[in-house]
Design an enzyme around this catalytic site. Structure first.
Site, PDB file in Angstrom:
ATOM      1  N   LEU A  71      -3.909   4.526  10.558  1.00  0.00           N
ATOM      2  CA  LEU A  71      -3.691   5.616  11.510  1.00  0.00           C
ATOM      3  C   LEU A  71      -4.077   5.193  12.929  1.00  0.00           C
ATOM      4  O   LEU A  71      -3.484   5.633  13.899  1.00  0.00           O
ATOM      5  CB  LEU A  71      -4.515   6.844  11.099  1.00  0.00           C
ATOM      6  CG  LEU A  71      -4.102   7.465   9.743  1.00  0.00           C
ATOM      7  CD1 LEU A  71      -5.138   8.479   9.268  1.00  0.00           C
ATOM      8  CD2 LEU A  71      -2.734   8.118   9.865  1.00  0.00           C
ATOM      9  N   GLU A 125      -2.445  -2.724  -6.231  1.00  0.00           N
ATOM     10  CA  GLU A 125      -3.138  -1.536  -6.751  1.00  0.00           C
ATOM     11  C   GLU A 125      -2.099  -0.554  -7.302  1.00  0.00           C
ATOM     12  O   GLU A 125      -2.153  -0.137  -8.445  1.00  0.00           O
ATOM     13  CB  GLU A 125      -3.912  -0.899  -5.602  1.00  0.00           C
ATOM     14  CG  GLU A 125      -4.465   0.467  -5.905  1.00  0.00           C
ATOM     15  CD  GLU A 125      -5.119   1.062  -4.672  1.00  0.00           C
ATOM     16  OE1 GLU A 125      -5.991   0.387  -4.093  1.00  0.00           O
ATOM     17  OE2 GLU A 125      -4.754   2.183  -4.281  1.00  0.00           O
ATOM     18  N   GLY A 137      -7.693   1.289  -1.856  1.00  0.00           N
ATOM     19  CA  GLY A 137      -7.944  -0.142  -2.035  1.00  0.00           C
ATOM     20  C   GLY A 137      -7.647  -0.944  -0.786  1.00  0.00           C
ATOM     21  O   GLY A 137      -7.399  -2.156  -0.882  1.00  0.00           O
ATOM     22  N   GLY A 161       2.389   4.809   1.707  1.00  0.00           N
ATOM     23  CA  GLY A 161       2.928   5.238   3.006  1.00  0.00           C
ATOM     24  C   GLY A 161       4.338   4.726   3.209  1.00  0.00           C
ATOM     25  O   GLY A 161       4.870   3.961   2.389  1.00  0.00           O
ATOM     26  N   GLY A 162       4.968   5.153   4.300  1.00  0.00           N
ATOM     27  CA  GLY A 162       6.374   4.845   4.536  1.00  0.00           C
ATOM     28  C   GLY A 162       6.643   3.383   4.851  1.00  0.00           C
ATOM     29  O   GLY A 162       7.639   2.809   4.403  1.00  0.00           O
ATOM     30  N   ILE A 163       5.750   2.750   5.617  1.00  0.00           N
ATOM     31  CA  ILE A 163       6.016   1.377   6.070  1.00  0.00           C
ATOM     32  C   ILE A 163       6.099   0.381   4.906  1.00  0.00           C
ATOM     33  O   ILE A 163       7.041  -0.415   4.847  1.00  0.00           O
ATOM     34  CB  ILE A 163       4.972   0.926   7.132  1.00  0.00           C
ATOM     35  CG1 ILE A 163       5.083   1.812   8.376  1.00  0.00           C
ATOM     36  CG2 ILE A 163       5.161  -0.538   7.494  1.00  0.00           C
ATOM     37  CD1 ILE A 163       4.012   1.560   9.434  1.00  0.00           C
ATOM     38  N   GLY A 197       0.811  -1.216   0.000  1.00  0.00           N
ATOM     39  CA  GLY A 197       0.000   0.000   0.000  1.00  0.00           C
ATOM     40  C   GLY A 197       0.840   1.259   0.000  1.00  0.00           C
ATOM     41  O   GLY A 197       2.051   1.247  -0.235  1.00  0.00           O
TER      42      GLY A 197
HETATM   43  N1  COA Z   1      -3.813  10.279  15.669  1.00  0.00           N
HETATM   44  C1  COA Z   1      -3.398  11.492  15.277  1.00  0.00           C
HETATM   45  N2  COA Z   1      -2.453  11.701  14.329  1.00  0.00           N
HETATM   46  C2  COA Z   1      -1.910  10.600  13.758  1.00  0.00           C
HETATM   47  C3  COA Z   1      -2.295   9.304  14.116  1.00  0.00           C
HETATM   48  C4  COA Z   1      -3.292   9.162  15.108  1.00  0.00           C
HETATM   49  N3  COA Z   1      -3.714   7.962  15.504  1.00  0.00           N
HETATM   50  N4  COA Z   1      -1.590   8.429  13.375  1.00  0.00           N
HETATM   51  C5  COA Z   1      -0.788   9.142  12.579  1.00  0.00           C
HETATM   52  N5  COA Z   1      -0.985  10.456  12.805  1.00  0.00           N
HETATM   53  C6  COA Z   1      -0.324  11.561  12.123  1.00  0.00           C
HETATM   54  C7  COA Z   1       1.195  11.399  12.098  1.00  0.00           C
HETATM   55  O1  COA Z   1       1.773  11.970  13.262  1.00  0.00           O
HETATM   56  C8  COA Z   1       1.544  12.170  10.828  1.00  0.00           C
HETATM   57  O2  COA Z   1       1.459  13.555  11.121  1.00  0.00           O
HETATM   58  P1  COA Z   1       2.533  14.602  10.531  1.00  0.00           P
HETATM   59  O3  COA Z   1       2.461  14.441   9.053  1.00  0.00           O
HETATM   60  O4  COA Z   1       2.022  15.907  11.036  1.00  0.00           O
HETATM   61  O5  COA Z   1       3.848  14.180  11.108  1.00  0.00           O
HETATM   62  C9  COA Z   1       0.381  11.859   9.905  1.00  0.00           C
HETATM   63  O6  COA Z   1      -0.711  11.495  10.759  1.00  0.00           O
HETATM   64  C10 COA Z   1       0.651  10.752   8.899  1.00  0.00           C
HETATM   65  O7  COA Z   1       1.076   9.581   9.556  1.00  0.00           O
HETATM   66  P2  COA Z   1       2.045   8.552   8.850  1.00  0.00           P
HETATM   67  O8  COA Z   1       2.141   7.382   9.726  1.00  0.00           O
HETATM   68  O9  COA Z   1       3.311   9.224   8.428  1.00  0.00           O
HETATM   69  O10 COA Z   1       1.207   8.226   7.533  1.00  0.00           O
HETATM   70  P3  COA Z   1       1.650   7.669   6.115  1.00  0.00           P
HETATM   71  O11 COA Z   1       2.044   8.763   5.227  1.00  0.00           O
HETATM   72  O12 COA Z   1       2.572   6.526   6.276  1.00  0.00           O
HETATM   73  O13 COA Z   1       0.222   7.145   5.573  1.00  0.00           O
HETATM   74  C11 COA Z   1      -1.970   6.201   5.871  1.00  0.00           C
HETATM   75  C12 COA Z   1      -0.511   6.236   6.341  1.00  0.00           C
HETATM   76  C13 COA Z   1      -2.695   5.183   6.717  1.00  0.00           C
HETATM   77  C14 COA Z   1      -2.618   7.560   6.000  1.00  0.00           C
HETATM   78  C15 COA Z   1      -1.988   5.779   4.356  1.00  0.00           C
HETATM   79  O14 COA Z   1      -1.374   4.549   4.238  1.00  0.00           O
HETATM   80  C16 COA Z   1      -3.406   5.670   3.821  1.00  0.00           C
HETATM   81  O15 COA Z   1      -3.989   6.657   3.434  1.00  0.00           O
HETATM   82  N6  COA Z   1      -3.987   4.440   3.814  1.00  0.00           N
HETATM   83  C17 COA Z   1      -5.348   4.221   3.336  1.00  0.00           C
HETATM   84  C18 COA Z   1      -5.405   3.747   1.902  1.00  0.00           C
HETATM   85  C19 COA Z   1      -4.677   2.456   1.677  1.00  0.00           C
HETATM   86  O16 COA Z   1      -4.220   1.782   2.561  1.00  0.00           O
HETATM   87  N7  COA Z   1      -4.605   2.058   0.429  1.00  0.00           N
HETATM   88  C20 COA Z   1      -3.973   0.768   0.118  1.00  0.00           C
HETATM   89  C21 COA Z   1      -3.866   0.416  -1.251  1.00  0.00           C
HETATM   90  S1  COA Z   1      -2.618   1.430  -2.084  1.00  0.00           S
END
Ligand code: COA
Length: 442
Positions: A317, A238, A340, A217-219, A215
């Protein structure tokens, strides 16, 4: 021989935008396939139009038509997936609104809601027979082009020519404009130690011969790095990412049909869009090993399920102690989208030997209303009020943090709560246990 048939469809960007009328429904292609030349100029027709709904998905250019407060009333961004510029505009300007969707249904659901009037996309220059490639996304574009009254494509000679459902004939297009621009690059995030810890937990559970989806994001990028010692992986995903190119170049992706767990297009790496660096785009250019296919097919859980050992790896999140996963909002604030995540997680669990992983850091430095940061646990007794459930708890399989991986699939709430607390950050485990008892989970 070269194809000159597009010359009689060629118009200027100004002429193209003049075809948009008040109250129209306009569709823009996704992410790196966005028609930047046209979108950068869209605001210039604001004096002539009102209430134009423009559907976008992960738009990467913060263009004026939705970031300038003066555009309110003229345009509204109906967004399938928020990016940083949309988040800001939605919060401060009211020029954007979210469209709930599972990505494989984004286009088809849109058709149930409204017929598109104008489709704006991008393509490569035509080959000598008049075929172009829609290049970096075919997620919902084909369905919506086919239904739109007017299709206008931006011919961009810098785009990679990808194969699959991306290939269409210019006869299917009403007008073309020309605009050369290198596709936008998504930098590869620097992996931290906690990414590698999560990657190692997941890597240990991925078997040779698996078909993988990674997916956004960084992980997920760090996870790809932990798969370098695997054998005969295939790709059914996807989003095509740089990490997958690294796996291919390292010989981890099987090249002979017998080694493919990926069964629906044997011998191909399957995706519906691509977003990454120039290295990725160069890899995709005229690469017959990659097929970019319609999102309504690639992300359909029943199609995904036909693969062997399909593995989906997504991030989130917030997860509550019953396993509800919120990956798209921080409380009520829309952050990204469902994308997705549910499509791929459900498809993977339906596949023979399949696994779905939801990965998250155990804590976040969450922004507070006064602008300060506070360390919070991302595993919570209950979801934050207003949070949107991205993956239903009945569809959750593995959850992984730096502290380990637990499998919730089929487990009762009492065991789910115990397992999730065991992978929460140690500083929060006692508090979570007390809350779980109060809620009657333990
Ligand atoms: N409460 C409040 N803030 C939170 C939080 C929580 N539980 N979890 C994370 N955050 C904040 C982080 O501190 C970070 O803030 P910053 O940018 O101000 O530092 C921000 O939210 C983003 O967190 P991060 O862990 O860096 O997100 P990411 O860029 O790795 O993206 C998702 C993670 C989940 C948002 C992203 O993977 C996503 O949109 N997923 C849904 C869609 C998907 O999975 N599609 C899959 C097929 S491609």
């Amino acid at each position: 021989m070269s194809y000159a048939g597009h010359q009689n469809k060629l118009i200027s960007i100004e002429e193209a935008l003049a075809k948009i009328r008040s109250n129209d429904c306009v569709i823009s292609a996704l992410g790196a396939a966005e028609p930047v030349g046209m979108l950068e100029q869209l605001h210039t027709i604001a004096d002539h139009v009102e209430n134009v709904a423009v559907s976008t998905c992960l738009p990467v250019h913060p263009v004026k038509w939705f970031t300038d407060p003066a555009m309110k009333g003229h345009f509204i961004n109906h967004a399938w997936f928020y990016s940083p510029s949309i988040r800001k505009a939605a919060a401060e300007l009211g020029t954007c609104t979210f469209v709930p969707n599972h990505l494989h249904l984004a286009g088809l659901d849109r058709l149930a809601y409204r017929k598109p009037n104008v489709f704006l996309g991008t393509c490569t220059p035509p080959d000598r027979f008049g075929y172009v490639s829609l290049s970096l996304s075919v997620t919902y574009e084909r369905e919506l082009m086919e239904a739109a009254d007017i299709v206008i494509l931006e011919i961009n000679e810098c785009l990679p020519r990808t194969y699959g459902d991306t290939i269409i004939h210019l006869d299917e297009v009403d007008f073309v404009v020309e605009h050369a621009r290198a596709p936008v690059e998504l930098p590869i995030p620097e992996s931290e130690e906690r990414d590698h810890m999560i990657g190692r937990h997941i890597g240990e559970l991925i078997e040779d011969g698996s078909t993988i989806q990674l997916g956004i994001g960084g992980i997920p990028n760090a996870v790809a790095g932990e798969l370098m010692n695997k054998k005969d992986l295939s790709i059914h995903t996807e989003m095509f990412t740089d990490g997958m190119v690294d796996l291919y170049e390292a010989g981890v992706i099987g090249k002979t049909p017998h080694s493919f767990g990926q069964k629906v297009l044997t011998g191909k790496m399957v995706a519906t869009f691509a977003l990454g660096t120039k290295k990725l785009y160069d890899f995709l250019d005229r690469n017959p090993a990659v097929a970019l296919m319609r999102g309504s097919w690639v992300n359909n859980p029943y199609v995904i399920a036909r693969n062997k050992k399909q593995v989906s790896i997504n991030t989130t999140l917030e997860v509550d102690l019953t396993g509800q996963v919120c990956s798209e909002s921080i409380g009520p604030m829309q952050f990204s989208g469902t994308g997705g995540q549910a499509d791929t997680a459900i498809g993977a669990q339906m596949s023979e030997g399949g696994k779905s992983f939801i990965a998250l850091y155990s804590t976040a430095d969450a922004k507070q209303a006064d602008g300060t940061r506070k360390t919070i646990s991302k595993i919570t007794p209950m979801l934050t009020p207003g949070a949107n459930v991205t993956l239903h708890r009945a569809n959750v399989d593995y959850v992984v943090t730096e502290y380990g991986a637990v499998r919730l699939r089929g487990a009762p709430i009492c065991d789910r709560a115990r397992m999730l607390i065991s992978i929460a950050h140690p500083d929060f485990r006692e508090g979570l246990t007390e809350q779980a008892k109060k809620l009657g989970y333990l």
